[in-house]
Design an enzyme around this catalytic site. Structure first.
Site, PDB file in Angstrom:
ATOM      1  N   CYS A 152       0.858  -1.184   0.000  1.00  0.00           N
ATOM      2  CA  CYS A 152       0.000   0.000   0.000  1.00  0.00           C
ATOM      3  C   CYS A 152       0.891   1.229   0.000  1.00  0.00           C
ATOM      4  O   CYS A 152       1.704   1.411   0.927  1.00  0.00           O
ATOM      5  CB  CYS A 152      -0.899  -0.007   1.237  1.00  0.00           C
ATOM      6  N   CYS A 278      -1.006   3.535  -7.169  1.00  0.00           N
ATOM      7  CA  CYS A 278      -1.862   2.844  -6.200  1.00  0.00           C
ATOM      8  C   CYS A 278      -2.021   1.411  -6.683  1.00  0.00           C
ATOM      9  O   CYS A 278      -2.213   1.175  -7.889  1.00  0.00           O
ATOM     10  CB  CYS A 278      -3.222   3.528  -6.089  1.00  0.00           C
TER      11      CYS A 278
END
Length: 372
Positions: A152, A278
């Protein structure tokens, strides 16, 4: 306590002298009441020391985590057969897990999606850091992981330095938008970067961009809501390829943000490279490709992270090089069934759908858990 005050315990070899953390010499002038309390305090400490000595004798492969000295936090020393932990705020990190499974076919993996709190990119740094610490502890205590991949970008930016300090004996791999990789392939010198607002406004990302600002022209675009829309789309049918991009929620958001960035292409002044900042965004690659054209290169982090994880495990002597690892992760370890256990703090149905769609894994690999 009075003997301690008088210094009778200062002889060489005294157990207290070997543990500076515990040695607290009472100042002069203590009353009997203070000394009585100090005596109880030291009695409890000695008891704790003896208990630790017993635990160490019974389980010599335990290591002490110095970050939590008052909590007496112990973690099992990693072994080659231990699993690798992977976590993200949601199912987006499955793109990284997919690359890890391909690069490390003999390893076991425990993936945790904190979907109950997704997306991290729209949370504050303090919240993200707290969740990152909680999940790291959970994966160590419950699954004895030998390494942790923080799949992440937002969690890496907000907390990787703290986790590294708190768990110095744990192999850690974090993510950041692959700006340097983009510089190596761009020909026009114009690079687009998309990511969550949390990642793109972080101090870590700002420092990275400042160090590379004179090497290319960057267009940075926060994509508010896109990661969350990708999470929601997991349970929906895949739209036919003939449908307009904007016919789905994810496609409409992609179109909005791509159009806001400017021209893509290979002509001078156009962006010929797009960094997917992302982990979720690789799952809308079709929509993005439709919008930017066939000649724009996409840069994502899954494969580089897998290579780095393999290098670190090999250097530490923890790489599984042959045969299925010991363990019982979801009947895993065969050529037909990758060795992965998929956990989620959110609805397990979402994880099951994502595992089937993106990893071709059946529902029995998925479980719902609570991490506090």
């Amino acid at each position: 306590a009075r003997r301690l005050q008088a210094g009778s315990s200062s002889k060489k070899g005294n157990v207290l002298n070997t543990l500076p953390f515990y040695w607290i010499k009472p100042p002069a002038g203590l009353t009997d009441w203070h000394c009585a309390l100090a005596g109880l305090f030291h009695f409890s400490i000695v008891t704790d020391i003896l208990l630790e000595a017993y635990v160490s004798a019974q389980a010599p492969r335990l290591s002490y985590n110095p970050c939590f000295p008052t909590a007496r936090a112990w973690f099992t020393m990693p072994q080659a057969s231990s699993p690798i932990g992977v976590f993200d705020s949601g199912v987006g990190g499955l793109s990284v897990l997919r690359a890890l499974l391909a690069a490390l076919p003999h390893e076991r993996f425990v993936y945790l999606a904190d979907s109950a709190n997704a997306p991290y990119g729209e949370r504050g740094d303090a919240f993200v850091a707290a969740r990152t610490h909680a999940i790291t502890r959970y994966l160590r205590e419950q699954h004895d992981i030998k390494a942790l991949v923080v799949a992440c970008n937002t969690a890496t930016a907000a907390a990787i330095h703290e986790v590294r300090s708190s768990h110095p004996d744990l192999l850690l791999v974090g993510l950041e938008p692959a700006i340097k990789s983009a510089l190596a392939v761009t020909k026009t010198g114009h690079v687009g970067v998309i990511g969550t607002r949390g990642t793109l406004t972080s101090a870590k990302f700002g420092k990275l961009m400042a160090s590379l600002a004179d090497q290319a022209h960057f267009v940075v675009q926060p994509c508010d809501g896109l990661a969350h829309a990708i999470e929601r789309s997991v349970a929906l049918p895949v739209a036919p390829a003939s449908y307009p991009v904007e016919s789905t929620e994810t496609g409409a958001l992609c179109k909005r943000y791509v159009n806001a960035m400017g021209a893509f292409g290979t002509a001078p002044g156009e962006m010929d490279t797009l960094v997917l900042g992302c982990t979720h965004y690789i799952f809308v690659a079709h929509e993005l490709r439709t919008l930017v054209g066939p000649d724009v290169q996409f840069i994502e982090t899954g494969e580089p992270v897998a290579r780095q994880t393999k290098r670190l495990l090999d250097a530490a002597g923890l790489l599984q090089t042959g045969g299925a690892a010991d363990g019982n992760l979801s009947e895993a370890g065969t050529d037909a069934t990758p060795s992965a256990l998929l956990l989620t703090t959110g609805p397990v149905a979402m994880m099951e759908a994502a595992a089937q769609r993106w990893l071709n894994l059946p529902a029995e690999h998925c479980r719902s858990v609570s991490v506090r």
